[in-house]
Design an enzyme around this catalytic site. Sequence first.
Site, PDB file in Angstrom:
ATOM      1  N   GLU A   1      -0.047   4.935  -5.908  1.00  0.00           N
ATOM      2  CA  GLU A   1      -0.943   5.800  -6.677  1.00  0.00           C
ATOM      3  C   GLU A   1      -1.993   6.350  -5.727  1.00  0.00           C
ATOM      4  O   GLU A   1      -2.534   5.620  -4.913  1.00  0.00           O
ATOM      5  CB  GLU A   1      -1.599   4.984  -7.818  1.00  0.00           C
TER       6      GLU A   1
ATOM      7  N   PHE B   1       3.784   7.300  -8.444  1.00  0.00           N
ATOM      8  CA  PHE B   1       2.844   7.915  -9.390  1.00  0.00           C
ATOM      9  C   PHE B   1       2.538   6.881 -10.482  1.00  0.00           C
ATOM     10  O   PHE B   1       2.748   7.108 -11.664  1.00  0.00           O
ATOM     11  CB  PHE B   1       3.432   9.195 -10.012  1.00  0.00           C
TER      12      PHE B   1
ATOM     13  N   ASP C   1       7.022   9.137 -12.095  1.00  0.00           N
ATOM     14  CA  ASP C   1       6.373   9.733 -13.269  1.00  0.00           C
ATOM     15  C   ASP C   1       5.275  10.677 -12.794  1.00  0.00           C
ATOM     16  O   ASP C   1       4.083  10.393 -12.920  1.00  0.00           O
ATOM     17  CB  ASP C   1       5.779   8.586 -14.122  1.00  0.00           C
TER      18      ASP C   1
ATOM     19  N   CYS D   1       6.807  15.294 -17.602  1.00  0.00           N
ATOM     20  CA  CYS D   1       6.075  15.995 -18.668  1.00  0.00           C
ATOM     21  C   CYS D   1       6.225  17.497 -18.507  1.00  0.00           C
ATOM     22  O   CYS D   1       5.496  18.258 -19.134  1.00  0.00           O
ATOM     23  CB  CYS D   1       4.603  15.579 -18.666  1.00  0.00           C
TER      24      CYS D   1
ATOM     25  N   GLN E   1      -1.530   7.109 -20.478  1.00  0.00           N
ATOM     26  CA  GLN E   1      -0.735   7.870 -21.462  1.00  0.00           C
ATOM     27  C   GLN E   1      -1.513   7.980 -22.765  1.00  0.00           C
ATOM     28  O   GLN E   1      -2.164   7.030 -23.190  1.00  0.00           O
ATOM     29  CB  GLN E   1       0.608   7.174 -21.731  1.00  0.00           C
TER      30      GLN E   1
HETATM   31  C1  LIG Z   1       1.717  11.398 -15.245  1.00  0.00           C
HETATM   32  S1  LIG Z   1       0.656  10.225 -14.494  1.00  0.00           S
HETATM   33  C2  LIG Z   1       1.629   8.769 -14.647  1.00  0.00           C
HETATM   34  C3  LIG Z   1       0.916   7.467 -14.453  1.00  0.00           C
HETATM   35  C4  LIG Z   1       1.642   6.210 -14.918  1.00  0.00           C
HETATM   36  N1  LIG Z   1       3.034   6.195 -14.534  1.00  0.00           N
HETATM   37  C5  LIG Z   1       1.509   6.044 -16.419  1.00  0.00           C
HETATM   38  O1  LIG Z   1       2.481   6.289 -17.144  1.00  0.00           O
HETATM   39  O2  LIG Z   1       0.435   5.658 -16.883  1.00  0.00           O
HETATM   40  C6  LIG Z   1       0.777  10.669 -12.815  1.00  0.00           C
HETATM   41  C7  LIG Z   1      -0.047   9.806 -11.873  1.00  0.00           C
HETATM   42  O3  LIG Z   1       0.223  10.231 -10.542  1.00  0.00           O
HETATM   43  C8  LIG Z   1      -0.970  10.244  -9.804  1.00  0.00           C
HETATM   44  N2  LIG Z   1      -0.736  11.191  -8.710  1.00  0.00           N
HETATM   45  C9  LIG Z   1      -0.884  12.530  -8.702  1.00  0.00           C
HETATM   46  N3  LIG Z   1      -0.441  13.052  -7.529  1.00  0.00           N
HETATM   47  C10 LIG Z   1       0.002  12.001  -6.800  1.00  0.00           C
HETATM   48  C11 LIG Z   1       0.601  11.894  -5.513  1.00  0.00           C
HETATM   49  N4  LIG Z   1       0.825  12.981  -4.779  1.00  0.00           N
HETATM   50  N5  LIG Z   1       0.957  10.681  -5.074  1.00  0.00           N
HETATM   51  C12 LIG Z   1       0.751   9.572  -5.831  1.00  0.00           C
HETATM   52  N6  LIG Z   1       0.183   9.608  -7.055  1.00  0.00           N
HETATM   53  C13 LIG Z   1      -0.180  10.812  -7.531  1.00  0.00           C
HETATM   54  C14 LIG Z   1      -2.036  10.636 -10.786  1.00  0.00           C
HETATM   55  O4  LIG Z   1      -3.310  10.208 -10.366  1.00  0.00           O
HETATM   56  C15 LIG Z   1      -1.558   9.915 -12.045  1.00  0.00           C
HETATM   57  O5  LIG Z   1      -2.105   8.622 -12.110  1.00  0.00           O
END
Ligand SMILES: C[S@@+](CC[C@H](N)C(=O)[O-])C[C@H]1O[C@@H](n2cnc3c(N)ncnc32)[C@H](O)[C@@H]1O
Length: 424
Positions: free
Chosen positions: A307, A286, A353, A380, A260
């Site tokens: 993740e 996520f 998330d 977001c 973040q």
């Molecule tokens: C908005 S970030 C949130 C990360 C964490 N919750 C944070 O607040 O630091 C979204 C995360 O989802 C991961 N991501 C994207 N697509 C995904 C999927 N299909 N399955 C699991 N993770 C995924 C990305 O790599 C990223 O780390």
Amino acid sequence: MSSPFEFSPVKLVYGGEALGFHAGRTILSPRLLPDERAEVEEIRRQKGVVHVRPLRILEPSPERIKPFCAYFGSCGGCDYQHLPYEAQVKAKAEILRETLRRLGKVNWEGSIPAHTSPAWNYRNQAKLKVRADPGGSPALGFYEAESNRLIPIVACPIVSPRLNAVLTALRSGPWLSALAHCREVEVMADDLDEKVMLTLTGSWDAPEEESLAQKLLGEIEGASTVAFTRDSAMKVFGEPHLVYHVEDIAYRVSPGSFFQSARFLLARMVTAVAGMQIGGVAMDLFAGVGLFTLPLAMRFEQVLAVESHPQAASDLAANAGATSRKNVRPITATTFDFLRRCAQMQPDLVVTDPPRAGVGVATLKLLLNLRPRRLHYLSCSPPTLARDLSFLLSHGYQLDSLELFDCFPQTYHIESLARLSCRG
Ligand SMILES: C[S@@+](CC[C@H](N)C(=O)[O-])C[C@H]1O[C@@H](n2cnc3c(N)ncnc32)[C@H](O)[C@@H]1O
């Protein structure tokens, strides 16, 4: 409508623009406020909407202020510097409410409390572009709105002081020529705004990488990690990752991992998202490097954290391994694949998330098989949140609260937390 015309918008909408009508058409303009009068000119038409740019303000809104940054209007980074910060937050809450209603038929009549941030120097990271200027010399900056024309930047008032110091240093002649092979420089500062991780994307050969990395580490104040990425390969010099503290938890963050960017809101986000429960099972979907996973591990007996990105998943595993309770199961998979394989269990809390695309109905259908008691959805993107909430509300869930985290002052971006519970 090719000649300039007078326009008075009626409201701000998601995306940073002001919407109104003229000659029977819907008009969208950046940098205007509701009820002010401006002279505008058409720049393009898309799906029946006329996109315009303001030429001059004929009658300003009483709310209008002078933008702080000299690049406002040309740089594509900020949208709302002409609006006082408190008014930005109020506008975002109403845009969120309206987007949920319009796109998801989600009628949230309750309040939308806002967690506000200092309005400047709030970002702990920035993604700078490197391009040749019209004279052919390399320049460092951000893209112009909706284009890949570079705006060379001297300083950016929304990034942290340390990152501005790095930006100033990198703009000086010798560094710019050294970075000429680069397309992008990502910089991320730690929580103390002292150490900096630089990630350079471009075309390099190995000896050049090594000497440039050593020079950056030795001469740029705070530089502790330098990473080079080319296609999917990555080479890291200096410290292998940044350590970012939120409250008393230390997170390892490697180059390429998501973290973040709102440096002043992290602790409040963690408290709101991780909740209060003690005991039971939580899932963090996520999960990134585990920003919410680790606080969840202090509140729940077991946490499953999912993740898919390789670097972030490796940080997640390392961060989970460092917890004293050892009650986190880090899973490297997409959320969809994890849920498809997930054994029958009913989590007490699911934190989700996702990136801007949202969770999506296919994945939500799998999630509903588990019937989580509570769901904390950090989003977001109000449009994809609208779609996903609409699905959840018609499948046995109720929306208990909606909060705004203003992680991105001066820009149109809206981060929100929806808390839901299972009705059955
Ligand atoms: C908005 S970030 C949130 C990360 C964490 N919750 C944070 O607040 O630091 C979204 C995360 O989802 C991961 N991501 C994207 N697509 C995904 C999927 N299909 N399955 C699991 N993770 C995924 C990305 O790599 C990223 O780390």
